[in-house]
Motif scaffolding. Sequence first.
Motif, PDB file in Angstrom:
ATOM      1  N   GLY A 102      13.242 -17.946 -23.885  1.00 56.97           N
ATOM      2  CA  GLY A 102      13.557 -17.494 -22.539  1.00 56.97           C
ATOM      3  C   GLY A 102      12.689 -16.318 -22.154  1.00 56.97           C
ATOM      4  N   ALA A 103      12.599 -16.068 -20.852  1.00 54.12           N
ATOM      5  CA  ALA A 103      11.747 -14.983 -20.375  1.00 54.12           C
ATOM      6  C   ALA A 103      12.369 -14.186 -19.248  1.00 54.12           C
ATOM      7  CB  ALA A 103      10.397 -15.547 -19.918  1.00 54.12           C
ATOM      8  N   GLN A 104      13.504 -14.646 -18.692  1.00 58.83           N
ATOM      9  CA  GLN A 104      14.086 -13.931 -17.573  1.00 58.83           C
ATOM     10  C   GLN A 104      15.580 -14.190 -17.497  1.00 58.83           C
ATOM     11  OE1 GLN A 104      13.743 -15.536 -13.621  1.00 58.83           O
ATOM     12  NE2 GLN A 104      12.098 -16.867 -14.335  1.00 58.83           N
ATOM     13  N   PRO A 105      16.308 -13.392 -16.711  1.00 59.80           N
ATOM     14  CA  PRO A 105      17.769 -13.464 -16.718  1.00 59.80           C
ATOM     15  C   PRO A 105      18.343 -14.841 -16.424  1.00 59.80           C
ATOM     16  CG  PRO A 105      17.056 -11.470 -15.608  1.00 59.80           C
ATOM     17  CD  PRO A 105      15.812 -12.273 -15.872  1.00 59.80           C
ATOM     18  N   CYS A 106      17.713 -15.616 -15.537  1.00 60.96           N
ATOM     19  CA  CYS A 106      18.304 -16.902 -15.187  1.00 60.96           C
ATOM     20  C   CYS A 106      18.188 -17.919 -16.309  1.00 60.96           C
ATOM     21  CB  CYS A 106      17.706 -17.450 -13.892  1.00 60.96           C
ATOM     22  SG  CYS A 106      15.957 -17.850 -13.956  1.00 60.96           S
ATOM     23  N   ASP A 107      17.549 -17.544 -17.420  1.00 61.71           N
ATOM     24  CA  ASP A 107      17.503 -18.423 -18.593  1.00 61.71           C
ATOM     25  C   ASP A 107      18.792 -18.349 -19.407  1.00 61.71           C
ATOM     26  OD1 ASP A 107      14.932 -19.394 -18.085  1.00 61.71           O
ATOM     27  OD2 ASP A 107      13.985 -17.711 -19.131  1.00 61.71           O
ATOM     28  N   ALA A 108      19.673 -17.382 -19.102  1.00 62.42           N
ATOM     29  CA  ALA A 108      20.891 -17.179 -19.892  1.00 62.42           C
ATOM     30  C   ALA A 108      22.117 -17.151 -18.985  1.00 62.42           C
ATOM     31  CB  ALA A 108      20.807 -15.874 -20.684  1.00 62.42           C
ATOM     32  N   ASP A 109      23.204 -17.748 -19.454  1.00 64.02           N
ATOM     33  CA  ASP A 109      24.468 -17.821 -18.718  1.00 64.02           C
ATOM     34  C   ASP A 109      25.512 -16.978 -19.461  1.00 64.02           C
ATOM     35  OD1 ASP A 109      26.833 -18.465 -17.483  1.00 64.02           O
ATOM     36  OD2 ASP A 109      26.565 -20.635 -17.583  1.00 64.02           O
ATOM     37  N   ALA A 110      25.767 -15.774 -18.955  1.00 62.70           N
ATOM     38  CA  ALA A 110      26.708 -14.880 -19.633  1.00 62.70           C
ATOM     39  C   ALA A 110      28.125 -15.417 -19.616  1.00 62.70           C
ATOM     40  CB  ALA A 110      26.660 -13.495 -18.986  1.00 62.70           C
ATOM     41  N   ASP A 111      28.458 -16.250 -18.628  1.00 65.26           N
ATOM     42  CA  ASP A 111      29.804 -16.811 -18.575  1.00 65.26           C
ATOM     43  C   ASP A 111      30.061 -17.777 -19.735  1.00 65.26           C
ATOM     44  OD1 ASP A 111      29.929 -15.332 -16.298  1.00 65.26           O
ATOM     45  OD2 ASP A 111      30.047 -17.019 -14.911  1.00 65.26           O
ATOM     46  N   ARG A 112      28.989 -18.191 -20.397  1.00 67.01           N
ATOM     47  CA  ARG A 112      29.096 -19.038 -21.589  1.00 67.01           C
ATOM     48  C   ARG A 112      28.781 -18.237 -22.861  1.00 67.01           C
ATOM     49  NH1 ARG A 112      25.154 -23.867 -20.611  1.00 67.01           N
ATOM     50  NH2 ARG A 112      25.938 -24.422 -22.686  1.00 67.01           N
ATOM     51  N   GLY A 113      28.771 -16.929 -22.735  1.00 67.74           N
ATOM     52  CA  GLY A 113      28.542 -16.090 -23.898  1.00 67.74           C
ATOM     53  C   GLY A 113      27.087 -15.919 -24.270  1.00 67.74           C
ATOM     54  N   GLU A 114      26.154 -16.178 -23.334  1.00 67.18           N
ATOM     55  CA  GLU A 114      24.723 -16.087 -23.613  1.00 67.18           C
ATOM     56  C   GLU A 114      24.120 -14.822 -23.022  1.00 67.18           C
ATOM     57  OE1 GLU A 114      23.740 -20.914 -23.464  1.00 67.18           O
ATOM     58  OE2 GLU A 114      23.007 -19.563 -21.890  1.00 67.18           O
ATOM     59  N   VAL A 115      23.083 -14.322 -23.668  1.00 71.19           N
ATOM     60  CA  VAL A 115      22.264 -13.250 -23.107  1.00 71.19           C
ATOM     61  C   VAL A 115      20.811 -13.484 -23.503  1.00 71.19           C
ATOM     62  CG1 VAL A 115      24.000 -11.423 -22.973  1.00 71.19           C
ATOM     63  CG2 VAL A 115      22.757 -11.783 -25.115  1.00 71.19           C
ATOM     64  N   LEU A 116      19.926 -13.091 -22.611  1.00 71.07           N
ATOM     65  CA  LEU A 116      18.510 -12.980 -22.969  1.00 71.07           C
ATOM     66  C   LEU A 116      18.299 -11.587 -23.536  1.00 71.07           C
ATOM     67  CD1 LEU A 116      15.457 -13.882 -22.812  1.00 71.07           C
ATOM     68  CD2 LEU A 116      15.414 -12.668 -20.615  1.00 71.07           C
ATOM     69  N   LEU A 117      17.843 -11.508 -24.784  1.00 74.68           N
ATOM     70  CA  LEU A 117      17.453 -10.223 -25.357  1.00 74.68           C
ATOM     71  C   LEU A 117      15.965 -10.057 -25.109  1.00 74.68           C
ATOM     72  CD1 LEU A 117      19.453 -10.156 -28.718  1.00 74.68           C
ATOM     73  CD2 LEU A 117      20.129  -9.315 -26.453  1.00 74.68           C
ATOM     74  N   ALA A 118      15.632  -9.170 -24.185  1.00 74.45           N
ATOM     75  CA  ALA A 118      14.247  -8.993 -23.744  1.00 74.45           C
ATOM     76  C   ALA A 118      13.632  -7.766 -24.406  1.00 74.45           C
ATOM     77  CB  ALA A 118      14.197  -8.842 -22.221  1.00 74.45           C
ATOM     78  N   ASN A 119      12.351  -7.883 -24.743  1.00 78.31           N
ATOM     79  CA  ASN A 119      11.558  -6.757 -25.245  1.00 78.31           C
ATOM     80  C   ASN A 119      12.062  -6.181 -26.560  1.00 78.31           C
ATOM     81  OD1 ASN A 119       9.591  -6.467 -22.962  1.00 78.31           O
ATOM     82  ND2 ASN A 119      11.484  -6.184 -21.819  1.00 78.31           N
ATOM     83  N   LEU A 120      12.648  -7.032 -27.411  1.00 73.87           N
ATOM     84  CA  LEU A 120      13.056  -6.582 -28.740  1.00 73.87           C
ATOM     85  C   LEU A 120      11.838  -6.186 -29.563  1.00 73.87           C
ATOM     86  CD1 LEU A 120      15.653  -9.305 -29.837  1.00 73.87           C
ATOM     87  CD2 LEU A 120      16.161  -6.932 -29.200  1.00 73.87           C
ATOM     88  N   PRO A 121      11.982  -5.219 -30.457  1.00 75.69           N
ATOM     89  CA  PRO A 121      10.882  -4.894 -31.371  1.00 75.69           C
ATOM     90  C   PRO A 121      10.760  -5.961 -32.458  1.00 75.69           C
ATOM     91  CG  PRO A 121      12.806  -3.572 -31.907  1.00 75.69           C
ATOM     92  CD  PRO A 121      13.149  -4.334 -30.664  1.00 75.69           C
ATOM     93  N   ALA A 122       9.560  -6.111 -32.981  1.00 74.14           N
ATOM     94  CA  ALA A 122       9.360  -6.991 -34.126  1.00 74.14           C
ATOM     95  C   ALA A 122      10.076  -6.413 -35.342  1.00 74.14           C
ATOM     96  CB  ALA A 122       7.866  -7.149 -34.407  1.00 74.14           C
ATOM     97  N   GLU A 123      10.351  -7.283 -36.330  1.00 76.01           N
ATOM     98  CA  GLU A 123      11.110  -6.840 -37.505  1.00 76.01           C
ATOM     99  C   GLU A 123      10.422  -5.723 -38.273  1.00 76.01           C
ATOM    100  OE1 GLU A 123      12.744  -9.498 -40.254  1.00 76.01           O
ATOM    101  OE2 GLU A 123      14.027 -10.527 -38.815  1.00 76.01           O
ATOM    102  N   HIS A 124       9.089  -5.678 -38.245  1.00 75.60           N
ATOM    103  CA  HIS A 124       8.389  -4.658 -39.029  1.00 75.60           C
ATOM    104  C   HIS A 124       8.326  -3.309 -38.314  1.00 75.60           C
ATOM    105  CE1 HIS A 124       5.204  -6.415 -36.449  1.00 75.60           C
ATOM    106  NE2 HIS A 124       4.788  -5.156 -36.385  1.00 75.60           N
ATOM    107  N   VAL A 125       8.735  -3.250 -37.045  1.00 71.96           N
ATOM    108  CA  VAL A 125       8.655  -1.999 -36.275  1.00 71.96           C
ATOM    109  C   VAL A 125       9.836  -1.107 -36.625  1.00 71.96           C
ATOM    110  CG1 VAL A 125       8.765  -0.997 -33.956  1.00 71.96           C
ATOM    111  CG2 VAL A 125       7.343  -3.024 -34.383  1.00 71.96           C
ATOM    112  N   MET A 126       9.544   0.140 -36.956  1.00 65.76           N
ATOM    113  CA  MET A 126      10.591   1.104 -37.262  1.00 65.76           C
ATOM    114  C   MET A 126      11.074   1.764 -35.975  1.00 65.76           C
ATOM    115  SD  MET A 126      10.553   4.103 -40.091  1.00 65.76           S
ATOM    116  CE  MET A 126       9.008   4.759 -39.479  1.00 65.76           C
ATOM    117  N   CYS A 127      12.399   1.739 -35.764  1.00 71.58           N
ATOM    118  CA  CYS A 127      13.005   2.269 -34.548  1.00 71.58           C
ATOM    119  C   CYS A 127      13.718   3.579 -34.857  1.00 71.58           C
ATOM    120  CB  CYS A 127      13.984   1.248 -33.973  1.00 71.58           C
ATOM    121  SG  CYS A 127      13.213  -0.334 -33.546  1.00 71.58           S
TER     122      CYS A 127
END
Length: 499
Positions: free
Chosen positions: A419-444
Amino acid sequence: MSGWIAPLDTGLAAEAGKCLAQALDGRPLVSAERFCSAMRVLYTGPGPLNQARPTVAIGCYPGWEQAGPHAVLAAEDRTQVRGPAQRHAWMRNLDGEAARLLAGMPRPPVIAAWYATSRLRRWAGPGGTVAAIDGDLRGEIEDKAAFDALLRAAGVPEPARIPCLRVERSLPALDELRQAVGARRLVVQSGADSGGRGTVFVDRAADLERAAAMPGPYKVAAFVAGWSSNTTVLSVPDGQGGVEVYVDRPSHKAIGIAEAGIGPGKSTGNDWSRPWPQQAASTLVDAAVRVGRHLWAEHRMAGLFGLDAILSETGQVQLNEINCRNQGTTEVSSVNQHLRGIPPFLAAHLTVQLGGRPGWLPDADDFNQATIQAAARPGPGPFYLKLRHHGHGPVRVSGLCGPGVYRLRGNRLAWVRTGAQPCDADADRGEVLLANLPAEHVMCLPGAELGTAEALTTGPGTPFTGPHQLSAFGRTVLGALATHLTPVFDTTASEVTQS
């Protein structure tokens, strides 16, 4: 989700792409924003505008495959660290490399950004263009201490303005200020900063001392209880000396939710699914049109800007701030235009900044009347919830598949699809688009932006239940994400944290 989106007129989409292509005139489009995925709603949405996909994106955080431009220069790819210092320094740290990259382009670039600065103009080089409002003008218009004068000059009626006082130099005593604005709790603001900076809520003398540490002049206003809100506004020259002003539907913005890691006065996110009182929406639209016309008459300012307001507990609306630029809401609020069956305002903004005319836009008065009706009735709307690391030590995001659509399963997040934008996910069905997450190797590091949770909802999937309160769904999303944060204990992490 797609059933909620009005069919996009293919003719309008084609015309919007044509207008933007003519304004670009074969020059490469470059994005220079914190998120390298900026403008993704334009080029991945219904009737995608491929002309708006940047040739290069320069920023702090890299994009991802479904939301990516053709090429990326991201500071995080070099540092492998995400944190407050990194997000403030990315442009400085990429300065030389970005300038060399853009200087090597076959034609001078067009740089899309929040506002134009000397650095961006240098990056654009001879013959290049920064397609954004001038930074000095932005600073003048956004000056918090001058906001009430701007509203008065624009003819915004007094009931839509918050009682306030402008203080040029030192702040008077607390009791004197309370009497002047007629409220016990005060809001003191100064400067033209964003993200809640330059704002102090004053309940006692110690708070006033913190406010006095900011440089003046100051705006001292009565605190108004209720929902904060953001509204995106687009002004377009009409070719006859005037300007047409288009007003998007207003949001409900949650402020200062500590359990989400968001401090007082700072936005936790925005939700456009919750209806407004019709009279309040009408008052806000009228005020936004007045401000847009005034900015054009006074400064010849056109393009996108935002108005912040408070929707009081009694259903009254009062304006409290202007953001004369693209905003953190620009990306997700663009879905409101998709829901109306037209290309996003952002396409028109870029066209206007390049001297073109977005002839595909509907009649402004008709559009704004429809905005009032849309704002006042229940229905689907987008939202975003900010994701922050608010623990005390560095972590990595593990056990996820990167940005995309996830479904909540127990206390974990399960991958569903790309997915790339909000309309790709339906929150009423328990979905969310997680946008701009860091890669696993990135230290936060503590305070790091982990991305945003985005989706459409008709109401049940809203992340907020009050002006300062998460919903059960919003709390579950944050709790599930927290189970994917793995502590980092190595010595390198310790050194970075202390730097």
